[in-house]
Write a protein that holds these residues in place. Structure first.
Motif, PDB file in Angstrom:
ATOM      1  N   GLN A   1       7.312  -2.908   1.662  1.00 27.51           N
ATOM      2  CA  GLN A   1       5.851  -2.563   1.909  1.00 27.51           C
ATOM      3  C   GLN A   1       5.000  -2.971   0.554  1.00 27.51           C
ATOM      4  OE1 GLN A   1       4.348  -1.941   5.043  1.00 27.51           O
ATOM      5  NE2 GLN A   1       6.177  -3.031   5.559  1.00 27.51           N
ATOM      6  N   ARG A   2       5.653  -2.816  -0.594  1.00 26.72           N
ATOM      7  CA  ARG A   2       5.090  -2.965  -1.643  1.00 26.72           C
ATOM      8  C   ARG A   2       4.727  -4.722  -1.858  1.00 26.72           C
ATOM      9  NH1 ARG A   2       3.874   0.499  -5.805  1.00 26.72           N
ATOM     10  NH2 ARG A   2       4.298  -1.238  -7.398  1.00 26.72           N
TER      11      ARG A   2
ATOM     12  N   LYS B   1       4.937  -6.580   0.682  1.00 32.19           N
ATOM     13  CA  LYS B   1       3.796  -7.069   1.672  1.00 32.19           C
ATOM     14  C   LYS B   1       2.414  -6.731   1.286  1.00 32.19           C
ATOM     15  CE  LYS B   1       2.569  -5.862   6.663  1.00 32.19           C
ATOM     16  NZ  LYS B   1       3.095  -5.127   7.882  1.00 32.19           N
ATOM     17  N   HIS B   2       2.187  -5.543   0.558  1.00 29.96           N
ATOM     18  CA  HIS B   2       0.910  -5.414  -0.194  1.00 29.96           C
ATOM     19  C   HIS B   2       0.371  -6.568  -1.003  1.00 29.96           C
ATOM     20  CE1 HIS B   2      -1.781  -2.264  -2.268  1.00 29.96           C
ATOM     21  NE2 HIS B   2      -2.383  -3.226  -2.094  1.00 29.96           N
TER      22      HIS B   2
ATOM     23  N   ALA C   1      -0.420  -9.692   1.002  1.00 28.32           N
ATOM     24  CA  ALA C   1      -1.590  -9.751   1.749  1.00 28.32           C
ATOM     25  C   ALA C   1      -2.738  -9.797   0.742  1.00 28.32           C
ATOM     26  CB  ALA C   1      -1.623  -8.346   2.619  1.00 28.32           C
ATOM     27  N   ALA C   2      -2.525  -9.154  -0.508  1.00 28.98           N
ATOM     28  CA  ALA C   2      -3.712  -9.031  -1.423  1.00 28.98           C
ATOM     29  C   ALA C   2      -3.807  -9.823  -2.405  1.00 28.98           C
ATOM     30  CB  ALA C   2      -3.791  -7.645  -1.836  1.00 28.98           C
TER      31      ALA C   2
END
Lengths: 419, 419
Positions: free
Chosen positions: B215-216, B218-219, B222-223
């Motif tokens: 998830q990190r 993914k962060h 996305a960012a």
């Protein structure tokens, strides 16, 4: 769309006198309105319009930087971005920004709530006022606006559309990219600094670690499109009374890293801290200094508490989905992820804060906190401490863990235990 | 703009027969064209059109995911993003993508160079072919496209406009966001995996550190809008001969972190490595395994060498400006900044690579490297090693320092010295 024309105190009632939303708040007879131009910022025209029914603020962008003049053009569309940021902030933290009554995109005019008896927070801090609510209000404001504008909360399709909308705010980003992250670290033409700082300025501009770190922060600023930032969240962008706090002037809004707003905001409290000894003509400021360090701690603590609450209650975006954590009964995984996110904001916030402290002393746009210290030697002494503090926190940002560490460092610099 | 209509082998010559750019390359008599549909990908129609003068590829997007059917709509505009990515990649690394002859946005048709006798790189690796040029070609491709699409090289106004353009590629980003970063780590409906993997799948889906790290990543995905990515740079997106390498299919293009393309690319070589023991029917693949580890090392080494050359020769963007470093005669500051940037790409690349290895075995879209191993027990054994390798490098990504470390780890897993 009519051609842009700057408002004046005499043309304003004629040009805006038919707007129902304004007449309702100022009075039905525009010829009876009284208009004062009060803009003291760097960029725009600002009018207070008063009448029988009340008062409003009329803010108009100019096609150039007011502080510099027509030689530095700046597009009117910044007003469009300010308007769009204000309506989003009003949704994300209701009551914390001025209410908007009217927006004219072509004329770059925003008509908004006249805040009274509010004064600019920076002015209050220079005067030595201890405002009891700002730590909580500002901590909540950054938590709510930064969280709710990101993929933690928003539908990612909407966030990407917003990212694209604000990506056009190129010229104001350019100001930050150059004036904040680069100019302070070499002999840029727009720089100025207080006489007496020559030695430390030379030292900083030869400071490899600091310069590389400033550019790493610039890389993060330019690349990490994480959330809708205010973009210029210093104590001059906050208006206060003893029981109300409002955030204004988000024309620098764009999608950037959460830590930028946090770092710039907190840096301005530390600058206030180091400027206090220049304002002791009417008595010592020891209590004010303690208040400022407490306020920094309260902003950060409130931010983390509110961010944590939102994490648990409003995390409905694509990041760190509950389907992987809470829904599988692994709540500790969610806490682990949260600590990672807050840790990164903290670490990056220190970098942005350090750079902000440098550019306000060495770059183009200085702070009244220091500028209002008439005695140049005294001002240089205050600024020197702030420059050293900024350098220390930026370069050591991965090794500093709490607001208490920073309060101790600030006190030791202020008392000249470390120099 | 005419309504979208899917091409067929019979309508294609009628519909495209008047395009001069195609007639020139295929032949002036469309009735004599021979058309074959050869699409074996997940998303689109692909035709080879042959005639007296030569051949071209006609690629057409469909308004749904071909692999799944009309129940999964997917917008035609992905063809627009593919076209725009291809023309940018052609500028940034000339000769490494197919030449474009014609683009029809409304019909989502791209007509491009027919690459012959090229085959898909993944196929070549499954067959045990050792291609001598791919390490250098792909290392240079990622260095050049990632560097030249970022604020290191581009005028930032143009980069921000491009960022806004590609921010609309929402649906394809959504596929990556869900299928790569989240679905593999819980019981998502589209998942499937080889029988025999149940124990390790349960283990991974209960693996807190892995899930948080995914998830990190993914962060970050996305960012961090750092550069124009290919977005789907696996060995199925590369076509090769012994002396030519071409990169195709960039419809997932968007602004994201440099490390994403690097990590996905390298992950696919490691998957090939762990799949080789499933392809030893016609003889051992020891030399092939050594070749694959060498190729990973060559990709990374070439990437860093070319990135470093570009850093010194083409760093004209807003980041890490020469005015702060070289122009002040502090060349070592520039090296320090460069090491920071490459270090971050390395560290993040390992995270993306680990996640890519998981999703290709546990998610919807599997790799032929493993899928072509008919013996399920053997396939599961290969996949288990890849899953463990992926988990190790993602979770330990800040503590692994070189391709040699990773080669050793891969060998120890392959030889079951560690399990």
């Amino acid at each position: 769309m009519s051609a842009f024309e700057a408002l004046t105190v005499s043309t304003l009632p004629v040009r805006l006198g038919q707007e129902a939303a304004i007449r309702q708040r100022v009075g039905d007879d525009p010829s009876a309105w009284s208009v004062d131009e009060v803009g003291d910022g760097n960029l725009n025209l600002v009018f207070i319009v008063r009448g029988a029914a009340g008062a409003v603020i009329v803010k108009q962008a100019l096609p150039y930087v007011r502080l510099v003049g027509e030689s530095w053009p700046l597009p009117l569309k910044r007003s469009f971005f300010e308007y769009h940021a204000l309506i989003r902030q009003a949704e994300r933290d209701p009551g914390m920004v001025p209410e908007i009554f009217h927006f004219d995109e072509a004329q770059a005019i925003i008509v908004m709530e006249f805040l009274s008896p509010h004064i600019i927070l920076r002015r209050a801090l220079i005067e030595g006022q201890q405002l009891p609510k700002i730590g909580r209000d500002l901590g909540n404001f950054i938590a709510r606006t930064l969280f709710r504008g990101s993929d933690l909360a928003m539908e990612t399709r909407k966030r990407k559309a917003d990212l694209a909308l604000f990506a056009d705010n190129v010229e104001l980003c350019d100001i930050t990219e150059n004036l904040v992250f680069s100019d302070p670290y070499f002999e840029a033409p727009l720089n100025r600094h207080t006489p007496g700082l020559e030695a430390i300025v030379t030292e900083l501009r030869a400071d490899r670690d600091m310069k590389v770190e400033a550019q790493r922060m610039k890389h993060l600023f330019a690349a990490k499109a994480e959330t809708l930032l205010h973009g210029d969240l210093h104590t001059g962008s906050v208006m206060v009374t003893m029981d109300d706090t409002r955030v204004i002037d988000p024309e620098f809004a764009f999608y950037g890293p959460m830590a930028f707003d946090v770092g710039m905001l907190i840096a301005n409290f530390w600058m206030s801290y180091f400027s206090q000894s220049g304002h002791e003509a009417h008595g010592p400021r020891d209590a004010m200094r303690a208040y400022l360090l407490d306020t920094v701690e309260e902003i950060w603590t409130t931010f983390t508490i509110e961010f944590t609450r939102l994490w648990h209650e409003e995390r409905r975006g694509i990041l760190y989905q509950a389907s992987l954590f809470e829904d599988r009964n692994d709540r500790l995984a969610s806490e682990q992820a949260l600590h990672g996110v807050i840790h990164d904001i903290w670490t990056d916030m220190l970098g942005f804060a350090g750079v902000e402290m440098h550019r306000r002393i060495l770059g183009l746009a200085h702070n009244a906190d220091f500028e209002t210290i008439a005695d140049e030697a005294k001002r240089a002494a205050c600024e020197t401490k702030a420059l050293k503090f900024g350098r220390h926190i930026a370069v050591n940002r991965t090794r500093i863990h709490s607001p208490a560490d920073l309060a101790t460092l600030a006190e030791r610099l202020e008392q000249e235990i470390v120099q």
